[in-house]
Design a protein around this motif. Structure first.
Motif, mmCIF file in Angstrom:
data_model
loop_
_atom_site.group_PDB
_atom_site.id
_atom_site.type_symbol
_atom_site.label_atom_id
_atom_site.label_comp_id
_atom_site.label_asym_id
_atom_site.label_seq_id
_atom_site.Cartn_x
_atom_site.Cartn_y
_atom_site.Cartn_z
ATOM 1 N N ASP A 44 56.348 21.942 2.431
ATOM 2 C CA ASP A 44 55.763 23.108 2.002
ATOM 3 C C ASP A 44 56.059 24.343 2.452
ATOM 4 O O ASP A 44 56.074 25.485 2.015
ATOM 5 N N LEU A 45 56.284 24.105 3.840
ATOM 6 C CA LEU A 45 56.585 25.290 4.756
ATOM 7 C C LEU A 45 57.625 24.909 5.801
ATOM 8 O O LEU A 45 57.692 23.859 6.489
ATOM 9 N N LEU A 46 58.221 25.923 6.041
ATOM 10 C CA LEU A 46 59.295 25.816 7.281
ATOM 11 C C LEU A 46 58.699 26.730 8.566
ATOM 12 O O LEU A 46 58.737 27.916 8.262
ATOM 13 N N LEU A 47 58.786 25.962 9.418
ATOM 14 C CA LEU A 47 58.547 26.832 11.105
ATOM 15 C C LEU A 47 59.869 27.009 11.540
ATOM 16 O O LEU A 47 60.406 26.201 11.881
ATOM 17 N N ILE A 48 60.094 28.407 11.842
ATOM 18 C CA ILE A 48 61.569 28.762 12.351
ATOM 19 C C ILE A 48 61.264 29.053 13.733
ATOM 20 O O ILE A 48 60.382 30.175 13.833
ATOM 21 N N ASP A 49 61.951 28.804 14.742
ATOM 22 C CA ASP A 49 61.918 29.202 15.952
ATOM 23 C C ASP A 49 62.866 30.535 16.076
ATOM 24 O O ASP A 49 63.957 30.601 15.633
ATOM 25 N N GLY A 50 61.938 31.674 16.441
ATOM 26 C CA GLY A 50 62.685 32.784 16.527
ATOM 27 C C GLY A 50 62.284 33.925 15.714
ATOM 28 O O GLY A 50 60.975 33.619 15.005
ATOM 29 N N HIS A 51 62.587 35.018 15.505
ATOM 30 C CA HIS A 51 62.031 35.972 14.818
ATOM 31 C C HIS A 51 62.711 36.632 13.477
ATOM 32 O O HIS A 51 62.251 37.219 12.790
ATOM 33 N N ILE A 52 63.727 35.801 13.410
ATOM 34 C CA ILE A 52 64.447 36.330 12.172
ATOM 35 C C ILE A 52 64.927 35.064 11.412
ATOM 36 O O ILE A 52 65.445 33.955 12.087
ATOM 37 N N PHE A 53 65.322 34.918 9.972
ATOM 38 C CA PHE A 53 65.890 33.661 9.429
ATOM 39 C C PHE A 53 66.226 34.198 7.942
ATOM 40 O O PHE A 53 65.613 34.959 7.393
ATOM 41 N N SER A 54 67.199 33.493 7.266
ATOM 42 C CA SER A 54 67.768 33.565 6.135
ATOM 43 C C SER A 54 67.237 32.834 5.406
ATOM 44 O O SER A 54 66.943 31.573 5.558
ATOM 45 N N PRO A 55 66.159 33.381 4.535
ATOM 46 C CA PRO A 55 65.247 32.274 3.677
ATOM 47 C C PRO A 55 66.085 31.117 2.851
ATOM 48 O O PRO A 55 67.299 31.366 2.563
ATOM 49 N N TYR A 56 65.635 30.201 2.763
ATOM 50 C CA TYR A 56 65.969 28.955 2.316
ATOM 51 C C TYR A 56 65.265 28.823 0.832
ATOM 52 O O TYR A 56 64.140 28.827 0.689
ATOM 53 N N PHE A 57 66.165 28.762 -0.265
ATOM 54 C CA PHE A 57 65.677 28.812 -1.558
ATOM 55 C C PHE A 57 64.652 27.934 -1.873
ATOM 56 O O PHE A 57 64.622 26.689 -1.897
ATOM 57 N N GLY A 58 63.546 28.272 -2.225
ATOM 58 C CA GLY A 58 62.555 27.712 -2.877
ATOM 59 C C GLY A 58 61.472 27.129 -2.070
ATOM 60 O O GLY A 58 60.498 26.550 -2.105
ATOM 61 N N LEU A 59 61.580 27.385 -0.675
ATOM 62 C CA LEU A 59 60.678 27.250 0.436
ATOM 63 C C LEU A 59 60.304 28.449 1.071
ATOM 64 O O LEU A 59 60.884 29.300 1.606
ATOM 65 N N VAL A 60 58.964 28.407 1.560
ATOM 66 C CA VAL A 60 58.106 29.532 2.290
ATOM 67 C C VAL A 60 58.508 29.147 3.860
ATOM 68 O O VAL A 60 58.654 27.905 4.380
ATOM 69 N N HIS A 61 58.985 30.205 4.604
ATOM 70 C CA HIS A 61 59.000 30.005 6.016
ATOM 71 C C HIS A 61 58.303 31.015 6.789
ATOM 72 O O HIS A 61 57.863 31.931 6.401
#
Length: 202
Positions: free
Chosen positions: A103-120
């Motif tokens: 349901d949710l992506l937890l990303i290490d760091g301060h920036i990310f390129s969104p993954y289609f269809g998932l909240v991060h």
């Protein structure tokens, strides 16, 4: 004590990469969904965990995780699209392989390129805060180290069994004396300088 979740009740996948600052080799990324009750006293940011403890944690994470995946983007692609984009691409490739949709992506760091269809949710130093990101950091690091140990056999003079492709003084010295291997990133630091100098010399 690492936090088990960002928001209770969601299926969360922690994501992290390894090898972003290296002079040689690919960047690896992992995505891990841990069960809510997963705890281990050794689990932490992979940079804070000894090599032996990382190797102890890896099979435990892989056997206990609800889902996990590891992916890589090689040095050629890193040179073509840049390391930031390559890191995001590796994370996306790992997420693609998850057998359970989070349901949710937890990303290490301060920036990310969104993954289609998932909240991060980006979390600075998240690998020292959330268990799922820490687990991803362990898998990314150990899988990448394993890769670098294999290619070390092809080019032992660079000491990749010790430095894993990072720009240590020894590694940089070997580049100046022996040149670049097919695994070196030609856009990085001394590798770029060496490649440019040799191109001019031609």
């Amino acid at each position: 004590m690492l936090k088990r979740y960002f928001k209770k009740g969601l299926v969360e996948a922690g994501c992290d990469e390894a090898g972003r600052g290296c002079l040689a080799g690919p960047v690896f990324a992992a995505s891990v969904i841990l069960p809510p009750n997963f705890r281990h006293p050794l689990l932490n940011d992979s940079k804070q965990v000894s090599e032996g403890d990382r190797n102890t944690l890896r099979p435990l994470i892989e056997s206990k995780a609800i889902a996990w995946a590891v992916a890589m983007v090689d040095h050629t692609e890193i040179d073509r699209i840049n390391i930031l984009k390559a890191s995001f691409k590796a994370m996306h490739l790992a997420i693609d392989q998850l057998t359970v949709r989070p349901d949710l992506l937890l990303i290490d760091g301060h920036i990310f390129s969104p993954y289609f269809g998932l909240v991060h949710q980006c979390v600075v130093q998240g690998d020292a805060i959330y268990a799922s990101i820490a687990a991803a950091s362990i898998l990314a690091k150990t899988h990448r180290d394993e890769f670098m140990l294999r290619v070390h056999e092809e080019h032992p003079q660079y000491g990749w069994n010790e430095n894993k492709g990072y720009g240590t003084a020894f590694h940089r010295k070997q580049i100046t004396e022996n040149g670049l291997t097919p695994y070196h990133r030609k856009t990085f630091g001394i590798c770029n300088e060496y490649a440019v100098e040799n191109e001019i010399a031609k």
